[in-house]
Design a protein around this motif. Structure first.
Motif, PDB file in Angstrom:
ATOM      1  N   ASN A 105       0.789  -0.967   0.117  1.00 20.12           N
ATOM      2  CA  ASN A 105      -0.004  -0.221  -0.133  1.00 20.12           C
ATOM      3  C   ASN A 105       0.996   1.448  -0.038  1.00 20.12           C
ATOM      4  OD1 ASN A 105      -2.639  -0.980  -0.158  1.00 20.12           O
ATOM      5  ND2 ASN A 105      -2.941  -1.032   1.985  1.00 20.12           N
ATOM      6  N   ILE A 106       1.869   1.245   0.794  1.00 16.58           N
ATOM      7  CA  ILE A 106       2.769   2.372   0.726  1.00 16.58           C
ATOM      8  C   ILE A 106       3.258   2.567  -0.424  1.00 16.58           C
ATOM      9  CG2 ILE A 106       4.795   3.434   1.968  1.00 16.58           C
ATOM     10  CD1 ILE A 106       2.792   3.109   3.890  1.00 16.58           C
ATOM     11  N   ALA A 107       3.950   1.528  -1.092  1.00 18.34           N
ATOM     12  CA  ALA A 107       4.467   1.526  -2.302  1.00 18.34           C
ATOM     13  C   ALA A 107       3.794   2.260  -3.516  1.00 18.34           C
ATOM     14  CB  ALA A 107       5.058   0.334  -2.953  1.00 18.34           C
ATOM     15  N   MET A 108       2.183   1.691  -3.358  1.00 17.46           N
ATOM     16  CA  MET A 108       1.569   2.187  -4.310  1.00 17.46           C
ATOM     17  C   MET A 108       1.047   3.674  -4.144  1.00 17.46           C
ATOM     18  SD  MET A 108      -2.217   2.882  -4.643  1.00 17.46           S
ATOM     19  CE  MET A 108      -2.516   2.527  -2.973  1.00 17.46           C
ATOM     20  N   LEU A 109       0.890   4.105  -2.742  1.00 21.61           N
ATOM     21  CA  LEU A 109       0.556   5.510  -2.674  1.00 21.61           C
ATOM     22  C   LEU A 109       1.593   6.270  -2.841  1.00 21.61           C
ATOM     23  CD1 LEU A 109      -0.922   5.565   1.152  1.00 21.61           C
ATOM     24  CD2 LEU A 109      -1.981   6.102  -1.082  1.00 21.61           C
ATOM     25  N   ASP A 110       2.842   5.838  -2.977  1.00 23.48           N
ATOM     26  CA  ASP A 110       4.157   6.470  -3.144  1.00 23.48           C
ATOM     27  C   ASP A 110       4.057   6.828  -4.810  1.00 23.48           C
ATOM     28  OD1 ASP A 110       6.555   7.424  -2.930  1.00 23.48           O
ATOM     29  OD2 ASP A 110       7.617   5.390  -3.258  1.00 23.48           O
ATOM     30  N   GLY A 111       3.658   5.835  -5.494  1.00 24.66           N
ATOM     31  CA  GLY A 111       3.526   6.185  -6.950  1.00 24.66           C
ATOM     32  C   GLY A 111       2.341   7.250  -7.052  1.00 24.66           C
ATOM     33  N   LEU A 112       1.416   7.069  -6.472  1.00 22.95           N
ATOM     34  CA  LEU A 112       0.182   7.752  -6.433  1.00 22.95           C
ATOM     35  C   LEU A 112       0.415   9.218  -6.453  1.00 22.95           C
ATOM     36  CD1 LEU A 112      -2.508   7.885  -7.430  1.00 22.95           C
ATOM     37  CD2 LEU A 112      -3.115   7.350  -4.965  1.00 22.95           C
ATOM     38  N   ALA A 113       1.022   9.316  -5.193  1.00 23.30           N
ATOM     39  CA  ALA A 113       1.419  10.786  -4.737  1.00 23.30           C
ATOM     40  C   ALA A 113       2.403  11.352  -5.475  1.00 23.30           C
ATOM     41  CB  ALA A 113       1.857  10.746  -3.229  1.00 23.30           C
ATOM     42  N   GLU A 163       2.851  11.203  -8.856  1.00 27.91           N
ATOM     43  CA  GLU A 163       2.234  11.600 -10.162  1.00 27.91           C
ATOM     44  C   GLU A 163       1.085  12.769  -9.779  1.00 27.91           C
ATOM     45  OE1 GLU A 163       3.056  11.213 -13.610  1.00 27.91           O
ATOM     46  OE2 GLU A 163       3.616   9.286 -12.339  1.00 27.91           O
ATOM     47  N   LEU A 164       0.486  12.530  -8.689  1.00 23.97           N
ATOM     48  CA  LEU A 164      -0.701  13.420  -8.439  1.00 23.97           C
ATOM     49  C   LEU A 164      -0.007  14.829  -7.906  1.00 23.97           C
ATOM     50  CD1 LEU A 164      -3.549  11.527  -6.615  1.00 23.97           C
ATOM     51  CD2 LEU A 164      -3.248  12.478  -8.949  1.00 23.97           C
ATOM     52  N   GLY A 165       0.837  14.719  -7.196  1.00 21.41           N
ATOM     53  CA  GLY A 165       1.685  15.959  -6.781  1.00 21.41           C
ATOM     54  C   GLY A 165       2.392  16.662  -7.899  1.00 21.41           C
ATOM     55  N   THR A 166       2.943  16.132  -8.797  1.00 19.40           N
ATOM     56  CA  THR A 166       3.600  16.639 -10.038  1.00 19.40           C
ATOM     57  C   THR A 166       2.240  17.404 -10.702  1.00 19.40           C
ATOM     58  OG1 THR A 166       4.887  14.942 -10.395  1.00 19.40           O
ATOM     59  CG2 THR A 166       4.690  16.456 -12.167  1.00 19.40           C
ATOM     60  N   ALA A 167       1.094  17.132 -10.700  1.00 21.30           N
ATOM     61  CA  ALA A 167      -0.024  17.744 -11.144  1.00 21.30           C
ATOM     62  C   ALA A 167      -0.535  18.614 -10.198  1.00 21.30           C
ATOM     63  CB  ALA A 167      -1.213  16.602 -11.590  1.00 21.30           C
ATOM     64  N   LEU A 214       6.049 -13.844  -6.002  1.00 24.85           N
ATOM     65  CA  LEU A 214       5.519 -13.047  -7.127  1.00 24.85           C
ATOM     66  C   LEU A 214       5.671 -11.493  -7.101  1.00 24.85           C
ATOM     67  CD1 LEU A 214       2.574 -15.393  -7.200  1.00 24.85           C
ATOM     68  CD2 LEU A 214       4.052 -14.989  -9.064  1.00 24.85           C
ATOM     69  N   VAL A 215       6.750 -10.898  -7.943  1.00 26.41           N
ATOM     70  CA  VAL A 215       7.010  -9.607  -7.719  1.00 26.41           C
ATOM     71  C   VAL A 215       6.077  -8.684  -8.243  1.00 26.41           C
ATOM     72  CG1 VAL A 215       8.938  -7.831  -8.159  1.00 26.41           C
ATOM     73  CG2 VAL A 215       9.626 -10.452  -7.693  1.00 26.41           C
ATOM     74  N   GLN A 216       5.263  -7.764  -7.819  1.00 23.90           N
ATOM     75  CA  GLN A 216       4.421  -7.188  -8.330  1.00 23.90           C
ATOM     76  C   GLN A 216       4.942  -5.672  -8.326  1.00 23.90           C
ATOM     77  OE1 GLN A 216       1.138  -5.183  -6.561  1.00 23.90           O
ATOM     78  NE2 GLN A 216       1.112  -6.545  -4.728  1.00 23.90           N
ATOM     79  N   PRO A 217       4.454  -4.923  -9.505  1.00 24.91           N
ATOM     80  CA  PRO A 217       5.076  -3.488  -9.706  1.00 24.91           C
ATOM     81  C   PRO A 217       3.997  -2.599  -8.809  1.00 24.91           C
ATOM     82  CG  PRO A 217       3.792  -4.084 -11.768  1.00 24.91           C
ATOM     83  CD  PRO A 217       3.761  -5.410 -10.655  1.00 24.91           C
ATOM     84  N   ALA A 218       4.210  -2.525  -7.626  1.00 25.73           N
ATOM     85  CA  ALA A 218       3.344  -1.803  -6.751  1.00 25.73           C
ATOM     86  C   ALA A 218       3.442  -0.017  -7.091  1.00 25.73           C
ATOM     87  CB  ALA A 218       3.505  -2.061  -5.218  1.00 25.73           C
ATOM     88  N   VAL A 219       4.542   0.384  -7.121  1.00 23.73           N
ATOM     89  CA  VAL A 219       4.725   1.653  -7.299  1.00 23.73           C
ATOM     90  C   VAL A 219       4.019   2.117  -8.756  1.00 23.73           C
ATOM     91  CG1 VAL A 219       6.215   3.768  -7.714  1.00 23.73           C
ATOM     92  CG2 VAL A 219       6.843   1.847  -5.857  1.00 23.73           C
ATOM     93  N   GLU A 220       4.410   1.295  -9.551  1.00 24.89           N
ATOM     94  CA  GLU A 220       3.616   1.598 -11.028  1.00 24.89           C
ATOM     95  C   GLU A 220       2.352   1.432 -11.069  1.00 24.89           C
ATOM     96  OE1 GLU A 220       5.243   2.617 -13.470  1.00 24.89           O
ATOM     97  OE2 GLU A 220       6.865   2.628 -12.180  1.00 24.89           O
ATOM     98  N   GLY A 273      -2.466   7.572 -10.978  1.00 26.00           N
ATOM     99  CA  GLY A 273      -2.237   8.708 -10.975  1.00 26.00           C
ATOM    100  C   GLY A 273      -2.138   9.411 -12.268  1.00 26.00           C
ATOM    101  N   VAL A 274      -1.786   8.828 -13.254  1.00 22.79           N
ATOM    102  CA  VAL A 274      -1.700   9.398 -14.621  1.00 22.79           C
ATOM    103  C   VAL A 274      -3.025   9.282 -15.197  1.00 22.79           C
ATOM    104  CG1 VAL A 274      -0.879   8.714 -17.079  1.00 22.79           C
ATOM    105  CG2 VAL A 274       0.928   8.515 -14.857  1.00 22.79           C
TER     106      VAL A 274
END
Lengths: 351, 351
Positions: free
Chosen positions: A90-98, A100-104, A308-314, A320-321
């Motif tokens: 969840n943290i990793a996912m929020l990381d990616g989300l934040a 992308e959104l922060g940039t916007a 199973l390695v999942q791309p959480a940040v992605e 976000g995108v």
DNA sequence: CTGTTAGCGCGTTCAC
DNA sequence: GTGAACGCGCTAACAG
């Protein structure tokens, strides 16, 4: 205590500033927003008046009403935040989300599912919403959001109409891991699942619980395991942690133990391994263990988890995108991410 | 694509619903908010009209303008969120904060310091703000918030006027640990600090860097160490992680090595220990290491870190309680939390 | 470059 | 129990 009944502590507003500066409100507005042609002299006068009145700039609440945008994106998580924060994915996912959104320039508003006592999804001034691992229980709220024209993106959630989904191949990925075990000759395989209900109750994995579960990801991964081992059973953990894995492992390995365990997260898998160590069961010789997520866990050594390695940040980044595109009036396509099966040293041939 | 130029896709509003239901807007408003005397029959008619028009309820943006409250509390972190999320202490703090605010129905809006490219502190419709480990660089923003009458609470931040502070005894606590080392006979002691600048640059700990630093917590802990070892030096890490501790440790232990290290977080401390292991330096026999935070790190075994246990969740919770009180018009008192010194097996007498 | 005019969508008085 | 009127604070159009 009524001494302020007279001094009218009313805050200055744009109109007051404009009046003091001797300009019209709209001019003052332009002076603040910077958008639009305002002479430097006028702007200076406006700012001076603002300072004199102790005016801190336009009120965001009014701006968001007027503009129809608040610059806020809601993130709804199934769990209480304190649970959600414990899960590295969840943290990793929020990381990616934040990111992308922060940039916007968009802020991230943390919300919880309705009924959990937290802030209500329906009352926050948001421009868009991201659902994370939410169940269809949210149907009603989602409808309300649509009625307001608020776009909704869902990460690993049950499909809902008009919701853009960012998905992960939970089922297929788990099936891959299960087949790996099968090929190693394992037939007595057990599951340690993530929570199935918002209550986070531990216990045996029963058909009733699966049927009544609202946890999309957990269920998909169970399905994947059953694609290979149709009658697989196991236990349900109360969260994604080593501690919970340990508890589940003790339970599972106590008697009549399996030769392999499919844990629904790496943390759970490590806990199971610890339980095995406690009981003198060797991994992978006596017990094979697979995880899910692909997190690097400090101190997991000497084990290199088969997982199973999942791309959480992605995943978060993609959400976000998508949000940014949706807010710009675009129609982004759904995305599906795949997990990579990584063989470590925690699985071996059944003996 | 212009086929919708005619159908006026304007969203229904309360007035439209009221008109359809044959009541006045104010009555319709009451029917939705529930507050106020409305006959069941009328309410039913209003709701029916809403359904017919596909109206999803009052617009939160308008509500927040009218009520002067948005139900949103901003949380400003110094780092980019992706950095902040990596620190277990931040997570724990957010945990406590979210718990307390959630109970009060308040949402948590994640923001970053101005200039970091993220969402701007000044444009979000918030009712209150929590500053986490922020520097006085925020002075200007804070003034703007005050002008709007938005209460501000700061956790471990430089003192600012009219900001309620929730503090931790970083300095005293570190001094306690330093004295512990002193009493064990250590005199050649080095620091591994948390980042000193938003850039998160590694490097030697110099007077210039300390002077120019904006990181309150790091500086307080340095002060505490210097209360005991006035001329202590060391290195600056780029974050709070085992990895960073490892890097710092390698640097520090390469040559002319100290007999003890004061790391500003447990993760850093563990990294230093790993570096020592690499170099064949025994802990605590050849090197004493103390940490800060008191997190349980998976796989730290066999080490039981000598550290300062800080009440991170409680800090967040206290901030949440304070916010709720402030919003209710109260005047909560500042809080100061203390860390508990816990002796583990990573410190021993100097030889 | 600046002023005027209208609302944004709602909640709250106060009458009736 | 319900309706009428007003204004929250600001900004998008247009007019000058």
């Amino acid at each position: 205590m009524e001494d302020r009944a007279s001094d009218k502590p009313t805050r200055p507003n744009l109109a007051a500033v404009a009046a003091l500066a001797g300009v019209s409100p709209s001019t003052a507005s332009l002076a603040f927003s910077g958008a639009g042609p305002v002479s430097d002299a006028t702007r200076a006068r406006v700012l001076a008046a603002a300072e004199q009145l102790n005016y801190g700039g336009p009120d965001p609440r009014a701006q968001s009403l007027r503009r129809g945008r608040s610059g806020i994106v809601g993130v709804v998580m199934e769990d209480r935040l304190r649970e959600a924060f414990r899960d590295p994915m969840n943290i990793a996912m929020l990381d990616g989300l934040a990111d992308e959104l922060g940039t916007a320039g968009l802020g991230l508003l943390l919300l919880t599912e309705p009924g959990s006592g937290g802030p209500e999804l329906s009352v926050a001034p948001m421009d868009a919403v991201v659902l994370v691992g939410c169940s269809t229980q949210l149907d009603k709220s989602v409808v309300a959001l649509h009625q307001r024209g608020i776009p909704v993106v869902a990460i690993e959630a049950e499909h809902m109409p008009d919701v853009l989904s960012i998905d992960l191949d939970n089922r297929d990925a788990t099936a891959t891991a299960a087949r790996h075990l099968q090929q190693l000759g394992h037939s007595r395989v057990a599951l340690v699942t993530l929570p199935l209900e918002p209550t986070h109750a531990r216990g045996e994995l029963t058909e009733e619980r699966i049927a009544g579960s609202t946890a999309f990801t957990s269920k998909e991964r169970i399905r994947g395991a059953r694609d290979v081992f149709p009658s697989i059973g196991g236990v349900v953990a109360a969260g994604s942690s080593v501690e919970e894995g340990l508890i589940a492992g003790r339970e599972l390995l106590a008697a009549d133990r399996p030769t392999a365990v499919i844990a629904q997260s790496d943390l759970l898998a490590l806990g199971v391994i610890r339980a095995a160590e406690e009981l003198g069961i060797r991994v992978p010789d006596d017990l094979s263990v697979v995880g899910f997520d692909g997190v690097r866990i400090e101190g997991a050594a000497p084990y290199e988890l088969t997982t199973l390695v999942q791309p959480a940040v992605e995943k978060g980044r993609a959400a976000g995108v998508a949000i940014v595109e949706l807010l710009a009036g675009g129609s982004p396509a759904p995305r599906g991410f795949t997990s990579e099966f990584r063989v470590g040293n925690t699985t071996a041939a059944a003996r």
